[in-house]
Motif scaffolding. Structure first.
Motif, PDB file in Angstrom:
ATOM      1  N   LYS A 171       0.836  -1.118  -0.174  1.00  0.00           N
ATOM      2  CA  LYS A 171       0.086  -0.098  -0.048  1.00  0.00           C
ATOM      3  C   LYS A 171       1.119   1.212  -0.074  1.00  0.00           C
ATOM      4  O   LYS A 171       1.969   1.343   0.709  1.00  0.00           O
ATOM      5  CB  LYS A 171      -0.905   0.045   1.256  1.00  0.00           C
ATOM      6  CG  LYS A 171      -2.028  -1.055   1.127  1.00  0.00           C
ATOM      7  CD  LYS A 171      -3.372  -0.611   2.011  1.00  0.00           C
ATOM      8  CE  LYS A 171      -4.622  -1.215   1.891  1.00  0.00           C
ATOM      9  NZ  LYS A 171      -4.550  -2.561   1.748  1.00  0.00           N
ATOM     10  N   VAL A 172       0.505   2.207  -0.831  1.00  0.00           N
ATOM     11  CA  VAL A 172       1.176   3.377  -0.740  1.00  0.00           C
ATOM     12  C   VAL A 172       0.305   4.670  -0.004  1.00  0.00           C
ATOM     13  O   VAL A 172      -0.724   4.662  -0.255  1.00  0.00           O
ATOM     14  CB  VAL A 172       1.098   3.994  -2.412  1.00  0.00           C
ATOM     15  CG1 VAL A 172       2.086   5.178  -2.441  1.00  0.00           C
ATOM     16  CG2 VAL A 172       2.228   2.868  -2.971  1.00  0.00           C
ATOM     17  N   LYS A 209      -0.562  10.217   8.680  1.00  0.00           N
ATOM     18  CA  LYS A 209       0.318   9.148   9.293  1.00  0.00           C
ATOM     19  C   LYS A 209       0.435   7.837   8.643  1.00  0.00           C
ATOM     20  O   LYS A 209      -0.582   7.507   8.157  1.00  0.00           O
ATOM     21  CB  LYS A 209      -0.460   9.059  10.678  1.00  0.00           C
ATOM     22  CG  LYS A 209       0.503   8.035  11.772  1.00  0.00           C
ATOM     23  CD  LYS A 209      -0.141   8.245  13.117  1.00  0.00           C
ATOM     24  CE  LYS A 209       0.873   7.594  14.223  1.00  0.00           C
ATOM     25  NZ  LYS A 209       0.066   7.088  15.346  1.00  0.00           N
ATOM     26  N   ARG A 210       1.645   7.491   8.563  1.00  0.00           N
ATOM     27  CA  ARG A 210       1.838   6.483   7.442  1.00  0.00           C
ATOM     28  C   ARG A 210       1.548   5.018   8.512  1.00  0.00           C
ATOM     29  O   ARG A 210       2.322   4.831   9.584  1.00  0.00           O
ATOM     30  CB  ARG A 210       3.253   6.159   6.953  1.00  0.00           C
ATOM     31  CG  ARG A 210       3.761   5.148   6.384  1.00  0.00           C
ATOM     32  CD  ARG A 210       4.848   5.259   5.240  1.00  0.00           C
ATOM     33  NE  ARG A 210       6.013   5.538   6.127  1.00  0.00           N
ATOM     34  CZ  ARG A 210       6.711   4.656   6.451  1.00  0.00           C
ATOM     35  NH1 ARG A 210       6.475   3.486   6.042  1.00  0.00           N
ATOM     36  NH2 ARG A 210       7.926   4.670   7.218  1.00  0.00           N
ATOM     37  N   LYS A 211       0.963   4.042   8.015  1.00  0.00           N
ATOM     38  CA  LYS A 211       0.659   2.791   8.996  1.00  0.00           C
ATOM     39  C   LYS A 211       1.853   1.789   8.619  1.00  0.00           C
ATOM     40  O   LYS A 211       2.603   1.961   7.675  1.00  0.00           O
ATOM     41  CB  LYS A 211      -0.662   2.096   8.333  1.00  0.00           C
ATOM     42  CG  LYS A 211      -2.027   3.028   8.667  1.00  0.00           C
ATOM     43  CD  LYS A 211      -3.281   2.028   8.346  1.00  0.00           C
ATOM     44  CE  LYS A 211      -4.157   3.141   8.353  1.00  0.00           C
ATOM     45  NZ  LYS A 211      -5.290   2.432   7.528  1.00  0.00           N
ATOM     46  N   VAL A 241       4.434   7.953  -0.604  1.00  0.00           N
ATOM     47  CA  VAL A 241       4.581   8.090  -1.920  1.00  0.00           C
ATOM     48  C   VAL A 241       5.897   8.953  -2.315  1.00  0.00           C
ATOM     49  O   VAL A 241       6.685   8.872  -3.386  1.00  0.00           O
ATOM     50  CB  VAL A 241       3.499   8.896  -2.443  1.00  0.00           C
ATOM     51  CG1 VAL A 241       3.567  10.390  -2.050  1.00  0.00           C
ATOM     52  CG2 VAL A 241       3.442   9.087  -4.177  1.00  0.00           C
ATOM     53  N   ASP A 242       6.526   9.592  -1.202  1.00  0.00           N
ATOM     54  CA  ASP A 242       8.155  10.272  -1.454  1.00  0.00           C
ATOM     55  C   ASP A 242       9.106   9.240  -1.556  1.00  0.00           C
ATOM     56  O   ASP A 242      10.170   9.858  -1.962  1.00  0.00           O
ATOM     57  CB  ASP A 242       7.913  11.464  -0.380  1.00  0.00           C
ATOM     58  CG  ASP A 242       6.938  12.522  -0.297  1.00  0.00           C
ATOM     59  OD1 ASP A 242       6.650  13.010  -1.528  1.00  0.00           O
ATOM     60  OD2 ASP A 242       6.415  12.798   0.718  1.00  0.00           O
TER      61      ASP A 242
END
Length: 453
Positions: A402-403, A408-410, A416-417
């Protein structure tokens, strides 16, 4: 998203999951330009898998017989034949270098023990015969075993040559060379369902060839304007219908698709059908025209639908409905905010291909960071998978990726960066009858299959 007949339940479903099968190619970080894979194609039975690279080489993998002694064992693909299809050339009239890179490979249906394929670079198409030899003749009258000619006056008795077994040799020989018909770079070749003719397309023209005739072709589409300053679009891909030998489609850099019927006119400048989705004025931007350019068009196996790939999406069209696609699948919508930097590093011009599974129930296409996407047309579910050596243990399941676009990143998500735009999957192929896929990631060829629980 796999199953019997090449399609069915998505990854994460109860029945099947994609798992790693094989990877071909060197592990080196420094990849030679010549080793980058530029096309991938299964033959009609799926027993052979051909790849072409930027160095002009064609490598054919053959599927081994299944091992009955091992449970769930399925035949692996091993190198069957490797040959140099094209060499670099120089056009002295135009002072242009002609690359040896293989743009497309297309198999011909098998008619006898030998296999035939068409391969093309920017200018020249070649028909190759791949055949096996496991016997050799011995006992000639006029020459010795080492090949030297014998003195006819010393021959006192006649011998009947006999065939003796030898180690299997796979020979690739060029049977036909179709050259000097394209002013611009060839982007597509497609074998007709009559098995006698094929088309080749460049930026402005489509030619029709007979497989037996190399010195002439018929120009069936020509969109070159009288004044090149008036040029507004180019041909990006073309393909024959899988069952109707008179029907072909070609796509353009303006995001349109034209269907032509060769029965109506020898020169198909007037299309029979014109497929175009109306543009939403609210989403128009500087990049709209670039990202709407179609990079690939493929008919479904049953001939009812066609699929087109543009920069951000895959669309499925019903041949009976020209006004809009029946399905639109977003491939990497999260890149819409990155179009400016993708334009600066030229990635926005990358040409992603797409493919159907054997039953037309699922479609696959590539993305960046060695990700590839699958869409199940029945359940409307999709999955992002990664071609990576990190999970290249035999039969290791592929975890859906997943992107994360912001916030907040899970855990297990990738920002994406931090996507690597140098790692891209442009070329993929799906076995015509089974749940086996081939994915080209730079100089490596990954083969995945469905996992039988």
């Amino acid at each position: 998203m796999a199953g019997a007949g090449g399609g069915g339940c998505p990854a994460g479903g109860n029945d099947f999951q994609w798992c790693f099968s094989q990877v071909k190619g060197a592990v080196d970080e420094d990849v030679a330009e010549a080793d980058i894979i530029s096309t991938v194609e299964f033959n009609y039975s799926g027993d052979l898998l051909a790849t072409g690279d930027k160095g002009g080489r064609v490598v054919i993998f053959q599927r081994e017989q299944e091992n009955k002694g091992r449970a769930h064992s399925r035949g692996e693909y091993n190198v069957y034949s490797t040959f140099q299809s094209h060499e670099p050339e120089f056009d002295y009239l135009k002072s242009l270098e002609i690359e040896e890179k293989i743009n497309k490979i297309r198999w011909l249906p098998q008619q006898n023990a030998a296999h035939f394929l068409l391969s093309t670079n920017d200018k020249t198409i070649k028909l190759w015969k791949i055949s096996e030899r496991d016997k050799r003749a011995e006992g000639y009258n006029l020459k010795d075993e080492d090949g030297r000619l014998r003195d006819p006056f010393r021959i006192t008795a006649l011998r009947v040559p006999i065939l003796k077994p030898m180690d299997l040799m796979v020979e690739a020989s060029p049977r036909r060379i179709f050259a000097n018909a394209h002013t611009y770079h060839i982007n597509s070749i497609s074998v007709n369902s009559d098995h006698e003719t094929y088309l080749s397309a460049d930026d402005l023209r489509i030619n029709l060839w007979h497989l037996e005739i190399t010195d002439r072709s018929f120009n069936i589409v020509d969109i070159k304007p009288a004044n090149m300053e008036e040029l507004t679009e180019v041909i990006t891909a073309a393909e024959f219908h899988p069952h109707q030998c008179n029907v072909l489609v070609y796509s353009s850099s303006k995001g349109t698709i034209r269907l032509c019927d060769m029965r109506s006119s020898a020169l198909c400048d007037r299309h029979a059908k014109f497929f175009e989705e109306p543009e939403d004025p609210s989403s128009r931007s500087f990049f709209s025209e670039i990202i709407s350019s179609i990079s690939d068009v493929k008919f479904s196996h049953n001939g009812r639908y066609m699929m087109t790939r543009d920069y951000l999406s895959v669309k499925v069209w019903d041949l009976n409905m020209e006004g809009r696609p029946v399905e639109t699948h977003q491939v990497h919508e999260y890149l819409r905010s990155k179009l400016c930097s993708l334009y600066e590093n030229d990635c926005i011009f990358d040409k992603f291909e797409c493919c159907w599974n054997g039953s037309d129930s699922a479609i696959m296409t590539g993305s960046y960071n060695n990700f590839f996407r699958m869409f199940d047309r029945n359940t409307r579910r999709d999955v992002t998978l990664e071609a990576s050596r990190e999970n290249s243990k035999p039969r290791a399941s592929l975890k859906p990726r997943k992107v994360c676009t912001g916030g907040k990143r899970k855990k297990d998500e990738i920002s994406v960066d931090s996507l690597d735009f140098n790692k891209k999957i442009l070329h993929t192929a799906w076995h015509p009858m089974e749940s086996i896929i081939a994915v080209a990631a730079t100089n490596n060829l990954y083969i995945f299959q469905d996992k039988i629980n």
